[in-house]
Design a protein around this motif. Structure first.
Motif, PDB file in Angstrom:
ATOM      1  N   GLU A  20       0.847  -1.197   0.000  1.00 14.41           N
ATOM      2  CA  GLU A  20       0.000   0.000   0.000  1.00 14.41           C
ATOM      3  C   GLU A  20       0.883   1.247   0.000  1.00 14.41           C
ATOM      4  OE1 GLU A  20      -2.803   1.968   3.334  1.00 14.41           O
ATOM      5  OE2 GLU A  20      -3.279  -0.115   2.843  1.00 14.41           O
ATOM      6  N   ALA A  21       0.509   2.233  -0.805  1.00 17.72           N
ATOM      7  CA  ALA A  21       1.297   3.458  -0.903  1.00 17.72           C
ATOM      8  C   ALA A  21       1.071   4.346   0.321  1.00 17.72           C
ATOM      9  CB  ALA A  21       0.923   4.217  -2.171  1.00 17.72           C
ATOM     10  N   ARG A  22       2.096   5.092   0.705  1.00 14.93           N
ATOM     11  CA  ARG A  22       1.970   6.083   1.768  1.00 14.93           C
ATOM     12  C   ARG A  22       1.234   7.288   1.210  1.00 14.93           C
ATOM     13  NH1 ARG A  22       7.971   6.213   4.512  1.00 14.93           N
ATOM     14  NH2 ARG A  22       8.020   4.006   5.018  1.00 14.93           N
ATOM     15  N   ARG A  23       0.388   7.892   2.020  1.00  8.28           N
ATOM     16  CA  ARG A  23      -0.378   9.066   1.579  1.00  8.28           C
ATOM     17  C   ARG A  23       0.184  10.315   2.231  1.00  8.28           C
ATOM     18  NH1 ARG A  23      -4.428   8.216  -1.319  1.00  8.28           N
ATOM     19  NH2 ARG A  23      -5.515   6.271  -1.503  1.00  8.28           N
ATOM     20  N   VAL A  24       0.435  11.322   1.390  1.00  9.28           N
ATOM     21  CA  VAL A  24       0.881  12.624   1.869  1.00  9.28           C
ATOM     22  C   VAL A  24       0.076  13.701   1.153  1.00  9.28           C
ATOM     23  CG1 VAL A  24       3.227  11.857   2.444  1.00  9.28           C
ATOM     24  CG2 VAL A  24       2.761  12.753   0.176  1.00  9.28           C
ATOM     25  N   ARG A  25       0.030  14.882   1.735  1.00  4.65           N
ATOM     26  CA  ARG A  25      -0.724  15.983   1.121  1.00  4.65           C
ATOM     27  C   ARG A  25      -0.077  16.454  -0.169  1.00  4.65           C
ATOM     28  NH1 ARG A  25      -0.531  20.970   3.644  1.00  4.65           N
ATOM     29  NH2 ARG A  25      -1.933  21.931   2.192  1.00  4.65           N
ATOM     30  N   THR A  26       1.224  16.706  -0.108  1.00  7.68           N
ATOM     31  CA  THR A  26       1.908  17.358  -1.221  1.00  7.68           C
ATOM     32  C   THR A  26       3.307  16.785  -1.384  1.00  7.68           C
ATOM     33  OG1 THR A  26       0.717  19.386  -0.653  1.00  7.68           O
ATOM     34  CG2 THR A  26       2.558  19.605  -2.172  1.00  7.68           C
ATOM     35  N   ALA A  27       3.749  16.727  -2.646  1.00 12.24           N
ATOM     36  CA  ALA A  27       5.130  16.335  -2.941  1.00 12.24           C
ATOM     37  C   ALA A  27       5.658  17.253  -4.036  1.00 12.24           C
ATOM     38  CB  ALA A  27       5.189  14.884  -3.391  1.00 12.24           C
ATOM     39  N   TRP A  28       6.969  17.405  -4.052  1.00 10.69           N
ATOM     40  CA  TRP A  28       7.633  18.223  -5.050  1.00 10.69           C
ATOM     41  C   TRP A  28       8.713  17.392  -5.713  1.00 10.69           C
ATOM     42  CZ3 TRP A  28       5.986  19.951  -0.429  1.00 10.69           C
ATOM     43  CH2 TRP A  28       5.280  21.146  -0.385  1.00 10.69           C
ATOM     44  N   GLU A  54      -2.121  14.243  -2.704  1.00  8.65           N
ATOM     45  CA  GLU A  54      -3.228  15.046  -3.213  1.00  8.65           C
ATOM     46  C   GLU A  54      -2.725  15.973  -4.313  1.00  8.65           C
ATOM     47  OE1 GLU A  54      -5.190  17.167  -0.028  1.00  8.65           O
ATOM     48  OE2 GLU A  54      -5.020  15.405   1.276  1.00  8.65           O
ATOM     49  N   ARG A  55      -1.520  16.519  -4.117  1.00 11.57           N
ATOM     50  CA  ARG A  55      -0.968  17.485  -5.064  1.00 11.57           C
ATOM     51  C   ARG A  55       0.493  17.160  -5.299  1.00 11.57           C
ATOM     52  NH1 ARG A  55      -2.793  23.396  -4.709  1.00 11.57           N
ATOM     53  NH2 ARG A  55      -4.568  22.065  -4.981  1.00 11.57           N
ATOM     54  N   ILE A  85       3.065   9.513 -13.895  1.00 16.40           N
ATOM     55  CA  ILE A  85       2.558  10.834 -13.526  1.00 16.40           C
ATOM     56  C   ILE A  85       1.175  11.057 -14.129  1.00 16.40           C
ATOM     57  CG2 ILE A  85       2.914  13.321 -13.871  1.00 16.40           C
ATOM     58  CD1 ILE A  85       5.971  12.712 -13.568  1.00 16.40           C
ATOM     59  N   LEU A  86       1.007  10.697 -15.397  1.00 16.71           N
ATOM     60  CA  LEU A  86      -0.306  10.852 -16.038  1.00 16.71           C
ATOM     61  C   LEU A  86      -1.366   9.974 -15.369  1.00 16.71           C
ATOM     62  CD1 LEU A  86       0.785  11.011 -19.796  1.00 16.71           C
ATOM     63  CD2 LEU A  86      -0.051  12.894 -18.356  1.00 16.71           C
ATOM     64  N   ARG A  87      -0.976   8.770 -14.960  1.00 14.24           N
ATOM     65  CA  ARG A  87      -1.911   7.876 -14.264  1.00 14.24           C
ATOM     66  C   ARG A  87      -2.340   8.475 -12.928  1.00 14.24           C
ATOM     67  NH1 ARG A  87       1.147   3.589 -14.119  1.00 14.24           N
ATOM     68  NH2 ARG A  87       0.664   3.099 -16.269  1.00 14.24           N
ATOM     69  N   LYS A  91      -6.151   9.567 -11.693  1.00 14.38           N
ATOM     70  CA  LYS A  91      -6.733   9.041 -10.454  1.00 14.38           C
ATOM     71  C   LYS A  91      -6.997  10.128  -9.416  1.00 14.38           C
ATOM     72  CE  LYS A  91      -5.128   4.333 -10.819  1.00 14.38           C
ATOM     73  NZ  LYS A  91      -4.501   3.217 -10.136  1.00 14.38           N
ATOM     74  N   GLY A  92      -6.804  11.406  -9.792  1.00 13.75           N
ATOM     75  CA  GLY A  92      -7.199  12.489  -8.902  1.00 13.75           C
ATOM     76  C   GLY A  92      -6.102  13.366  -8.334  1.00 13.75           C
ATOM     77  N   THR A  93      -4.845  13.007  -8.518  1.00 11.28           N
ATOM     78  CA  THR A  93      -3.776  13.866  -8.022  1.00 11.28           C
ATOM     79  C   THR A  93      -3.764  15.153  -8.835  1.00 11.28           C
ATOM     80  OG1 THR A  93      -2.402  11.981  -7.359  1.00 11.28           O
ATOM     81  CG2 THR A  93      -1.268  14.079  -7.704  1.00 11.28           C
TER      82      THR A  93
END
Length: 189
Positions: A20-28, A54-55, A85-87, A91-93
């Protein structure tokens, strides 16, 4: 706990279940330079597989168009990064793409394309409410901004130094010496 006594950073992240992937609000991500041999596409793919966000801010030079103009180098892993990245976008990112100097061609396409927005800069709102300016560093580089031919010449020279690194390190290994980066040394001087 008040905001003044709350720890500013937490180094203990909850471990996701296996697979399962880790969830974070934002990544750069920045300065990947796909289209060059120095792009570490494998590590970026691992990161994109391991995290959901999310972003995602792509802050310049995802693709090195300058290098691609000199010669095509595009292995499957570079394709895989773009597809991943396109996927994520599908999926909502929400993806914010801020072109850099090596992919400045994309500056002609400012606007929204589904969940992908191409823009000159962004203001990101941190979890605590503060605002952060997101730009690519080339905007602060006087040479890149004012003397483009010199920036291109510098890039050619830098690519040449990068091409010497494998040979230099082959010789160093023969003498029992560790890795050394000629290009990093040149940048530090």
């Amino acid at each position: 706990m008040s905001i003044l006594t709350a720890p500013r950073f937490s180094f203990e992240q909850p471990q996701p279940k296996s697979g399962e992937a880790r969830r974070v609000r934002t990544a750069w991500i920045s300065d990947v330079h796909l289209g060059t041999r120095g792009a570490n596409a494998g590590a970026l793919l691992d990161f994109l597989r391991e995290y959901e966000f999310e972003r995602l801010y792509i802050v310049g030079d995802l693709i090195d168009i300058w290098q691609l103009r000199r010669g095509i180098y595009w292995p499957q892993q570079h394709n895989d990064v773009i597809q991943k990245i396109l996927r994520k976008s599908r999926k909502g990112t929400r993806i914010v793409y801020i072109p850099g100097n090596h992919d400045d061609l994309l500056a002609k396409f400012y606007g929204a394309y589904g969940n992908i927005t191409v823009q000159k800069h962004a203001i990101h709102r941190l979890a605590d409410g503060r605002r952060m300016l997101v730009i690519h560093g080339h905007e602060l580089d006087a040479v890149v901004q004012n003397v483009k031919w010199l920036a291109f010449a510098g890039d050619v020279g830098y690519q040449f130094l990068l091409s010497l690194n494998p040979f230099i390190n082959f010789v160093r290994r023969r003498f029992g010496l560790g890795y050394w980066s000629l290009s990093a040394y040149a940048k530090s001087e």
